[in-house]
Motif scaffolding. Sequence first.
Motif, short mmCIF file in Angstrom:
data_model
loop_
_atom_site.label_atom_id
_atom_site.label_comp_id
_atom_site.label_asym_id
_atom_site.label_seq_id
_atom_site.Cartn_x
_atom_site.Cartn_y
_atom_site.Cartn_z
N THR A 14 0.82 -1.22 0.00
CA THR A 14 0.00 0.00 0.00
C THR A 14 0.86 1.27 0.00
OG1 THR A 14 -0.10 -0.05 2.42
CG2 THR A 14 -1.88 -1.16 1.21
N GLY A 15 2.20 1.08 0.10
CA GLY A 15 3.08 2.24 0.14
C GLY A 15 3.41 2.70 1.55
N GLU A 16 3.06 1.87 2.57
CA GLU A 16 3.24 2.27 3.96
C GLU A 16 4.44 1.57 4.61
OE1 GLU A 16 -0.46 1.48 5.87
OE2 GLU A 16 -1.62 2.74 4.51
N LEU A 17 5.29 0.93 3.84
CA LEU A 17 6.42 0.20 4.41
C LEU A 17 7.37 1.13 5.16
CD1 LEU A 17 7.95 -2.47 4.68
CD2 LEU A 17 9.09 -1.96 2.51
N ASN A 18 7.62 2.31 4.64
CA ASN A 18 8.55 3.24 5.28
C ASN A 18 8.08 3.59 6.69
OD1 ASN A 18 10.94 4.90 5.12
ND2 ASN A 18 9.57 6.68 5.04
N SER A 19 6.77 3.79 6.85
CA SER A 19 6.21 4.10 8.17
C SER A 19 6.32 2.90 9.10
CB SER A 19 4.73 4.52 8.04
OG SER A 19 4.62 5.67 7.24
N PHE A 20 6.12 1.72 8.57
CA PHE A 20 6.18 0.49 9.36
C PHE A 20 7.58 0.25 9.92
CE2 PHE A 20 6.97 -4.19 9.24
CZ PHE A 20 6.16 -4.54 10.32
N LEU A 21 8.59 0.62 9.14
CA LEU A 21 9.97 0.34 9.54
C LEU A 21 10.69 1.55 10.16
CD1 LEU A 21 11.19 -1.69 6.41
CD2 LEU A 21 10.44 -2.60 8.61
N LYS A 22 9.96 2.61 10.45
CA LYS A 22 10.64 3.85 10.85
C LYS A 22 11.44 3.70 12.16
CE LYS A 22 6.49 5.78 13.06
NZ LYS A 22 5.53 6.91 13.03
N GLU A 23 11.04 2.75 13.04
CA GLU A 23 11.78 2.55 14.28
C GLU A 23 12.90 1.52 14.13
OE1 GLU A 23 9.20 1.68 17.49
OE2 GLU A 23 8.04 3.54 17.32
N ASP A 24 12.94 0.82 13.05
CA ASP A 24 13.97 -0.19 12.78
C ASP A 24 14.98 0.39 11.79
OD1 ASP A 24 13.00 -2.30 14.36
OD2 ASP A 24 11.48 -2.74 12.86
N GLU A 25 15.84 1.24 12.28
CA GLU A 25 16.73 1.99 11.39
C GLU A 25 17.63 1.08 10.56
OE1 GLU A 25 18.83 4.89 13.58
OE2 GLU A 25 17.01 5.97 14.21
N LEU A 26 18.15 0.01 11.19
CA LEU A 26 19.07 -0.85 10.46
C LEU A 26 18.32 -1.70 9.42
CD1 LEU A 26 21.53 -1.92 13.29
CD2 LEU A 26 21.85 -0.21 11.51
N ILE A 27 17.10 -2.17 9.79
CA ILE A 27 16.29 -2.90 8.81
C ILE A 27 15.89 -1.96 7.69
CG2 ILE A 27 14.16 -4.19 8.45
CD1 ILE A 27 14.29 -5.16 11.25
N LEU A 28 15.59 -0.72 8.08
CA LEU A 28 15.27 0.30 7.07
C LEU A 28 16.44 0.49 6.11
CD1 LEU A 28 12.92 2.26 6.43
CD2 LEU A 28 14.10 3.97 7.80
N GLY A 29 17.67 0.47 6.69
CA GLY A 29 18.86 0.62 5.86
C GLY A 29 19.03 -0.53 4.89
N ILE A 30 18.78 -1.77 5.36
CA ILE A 30 18.90 -2.92 4.47
C ILE A 30 17.84 -2.87 3.38
CG2 ILE A 30 18.71 -5.44 4.36
CD1 ILE A 30 19.93 -5.58 7.11
N SER A 31 16.64 -2.43 3.75
CA SER A 31 15.55 -2.31 2.77
C SER A 31 15.93 -1.35 1.65
CB SER A 31 14.27 -1.84 3.45
OG SER A 31 13.83 -2.78 4.41
N LYS A 32 16.61 -0.26 2.02
CA LYS A 32 17.06 0.69 0.99
C LYS A 32 18.23 0.11 0.19
CE LYS A 32 15.52 4.88 3.39
NZ LYS A 32 15.91 6.16 4.01
N GLU A 33 19.08 -0.64 0.89
CA GLU A 33 20.24 -1.25 0.22
C GLU A 33 19.82 -2.23 -0.88
OE1 GLU A 33 23.55 -4.57 1.38
OE2 GLU A 33 23.02 -3.11 2.92
N ILE A 34 18.76 -3.02 -0.62
CA ILE A 34 18.34 -4.01 -1.62
C ILE A 34 17.31 -3.44 -2.60
CG2 ILE A 34 18.85 -5.96 -0.13
CD1 ILE A 34 15.94 -6.15 0.61
N GLY A 35 16.93 -2.17 -2.40
CA GLY A 35 16.06 -1.51 -3.38
C GLY A 35 14.58 -1.54 -3.06
N LEU A 36 14.19 -2.00 -1.85
CA LEU A 36 12.77 -1.98 -1.49
C LEU A 36 12.26 -0.55 -1.32
CD1 LEU A 36 12.21 -4.91 1.04
CD2 LEU A 36 10.82 -4.39 -0.97
N LEU A 37 13.13 0.31 -0.84
CA LEU A 37 12.81 1.73 -0.65
C LEU A 37 13.89 2.57 -1.31
CD1 LEU A 37 11.94 1.58 3.16
CD2 LEU A 37 10.27 1.90 1.33
#
Length: 623
Positions: free
Chosen positions: A72-95
Amino acid sequence: MPKAKAICINSVEGGAKRGAQVVSLSKEDVLLKITRFYTQQLQFSEEAKVFLEKRELIIKELVSQFKMGYSTGELNSFLKEDELILGISKEIGLLDSKGTEYFKNHLVIPIYDDEKRVIDLEGLNLETGQKKRLINKDKQIYVFDSIIKEIQTTRDDLKKTVKEKYDLKHIEKKSGKLGITVKVADPKQSRFILDTINLFSEKQRRGLCEQVANMFGQCEADVETELFCLMELIESGKMGLSGDVTEVVITEKEKQAAIIFLSAEKLFDNLLNDLDQLGYIGEEVNKQLGYIAMTSRKTQNPLSLIIMSTSAAGKSTLQKTMFDCCPPEERKHFTRLTPQSLYYLGDESIKHKFLSIEEEEGSNEAGYALKILLSAKSINISTTGSDPNTGERRTNELKTEGPVSVIVSTTKSDVEPELASRALIVTIDESKEQTLKIMGSQRESRTLEGRRQQKKKEEIKKKHHTIQRLLRSDLSIINNLSDSITFPDDRLKYRRGHEQYLNLIDAVAFFRQYQKEIKNETEFGDYIEIDQDDISIAEKLFKTVLQWYGEDLKPTSKHLLTDIQAYCTKNKVHVFSRKQLRDTFKWEQTSLHRHLRVLSDLDYIRLKIGQNGVKHLYELLIE
């Protein structure tokens, strides 16, 4: 895939918090976490639900078997407290760097390796139908295609099992109730279950589940799946009482003959030849329009036909011929419709059916319901009655689903305008030449060759039943040439006429589907495209119909006016009597009287002298 560096996280399910236990987290773990998040989002997305239901795909089945989800486009909000998971998500291109999701508005499905680890994600865009991978972006073979094929195969097998296993003896459809009497037999043990239940009642359904599961040694969950399938088949009209419709078996020889017919370059010439052999002589345009209207019942926007003529002119021949060419399970004939009759036919009993109504007068009482059914494609009515258990008054809703194709005949010179605007109108050729053709055919039918031909008629009807059954109703029809289509626009009634014209083009293309390439888009499924031949054929046929939209003077009345002008010119007069027209042109008195009144109302002629006991004389008012 190499392990990512250790990060602070409670678990794969939870978020990273300060002071939590340090665990090792891989990219596969992140993809698994995202998969679970997308699966949860699918349950609450109305857009995804509509998309899947349109394709008869069940969310529960997709989640349990394939772990399908939706972004739905809400993944960034879901992961906002998981900074390192957020970083991996950006690293693999999810965000991306702005937090925009790679799979926003996509159905998402995980890709597993041999060790059942999530190694990639695949997405399907709901708007464009395009598919893409997250990690292996160059991959051209997508799992979405194989999953849909697997589900359809499984569902087809389930439907076949249900139809063989459950023998319906009675069906009762009411608001909030789907009552059935069903026989379930086990031929191996010579045992059977005979029960009457409401399929909408969980308690009654569970009771039947237990009985069937015990008799066949199945688990109750599998039996419940069968009952839900049974419910779906009944509601869609694809399964009725055991004696209603015999299972149609098409032999390979019949199938090949039908495909050859549908694939032939001279498809419409061959169609006319078959209809001639069925005894319908002449009137080539009417025959083609009638057949296309009957065939269009399988499309989303069927055509309907009104046949106008004087008594004994042959309108019933056109109507009967088209009815005979339609498969028995897809047609219904009515001699009369009462005001409420259409509402009581049941949810799906006439959906995509061909309805033949003997005379337009026979549908007058049900005229309102028929008009709404043709335009809105469904009708419903609320009625009040007593509850059989409590005796209290309650409201019940009755609903009948379309769309339908209707053919109706009439001897009236004027059809009710609201009904006429929803159908194509044709007239029967009442000329002397056509009369001679019909009489010649009638005499020939008494000969030895005519008797042989009578036997061949049944073979032709059966061939067209197969032809109709082989036409795929699941094909979408796309018109990329619509900008090149022209249509008159100087009258208000042309608005509906234009829509009828476009529906006729669609119906012609649908009939010619075996001469086209079947294309596929995830959004639409299989489809065919309209070509210039479809438009040319439809234009030729529609020209005879267009006059009913644009001209006040209809064909039979116009024919009479031509006769009057010819008589006055030949005899150098402007005044004439009805007897002179009858003697000269052999007009029937009833038909002549009706159309003289039409010409008088439109000021083409006027009654100069006329009353009871006095000879009627008319004057021609135009040259």
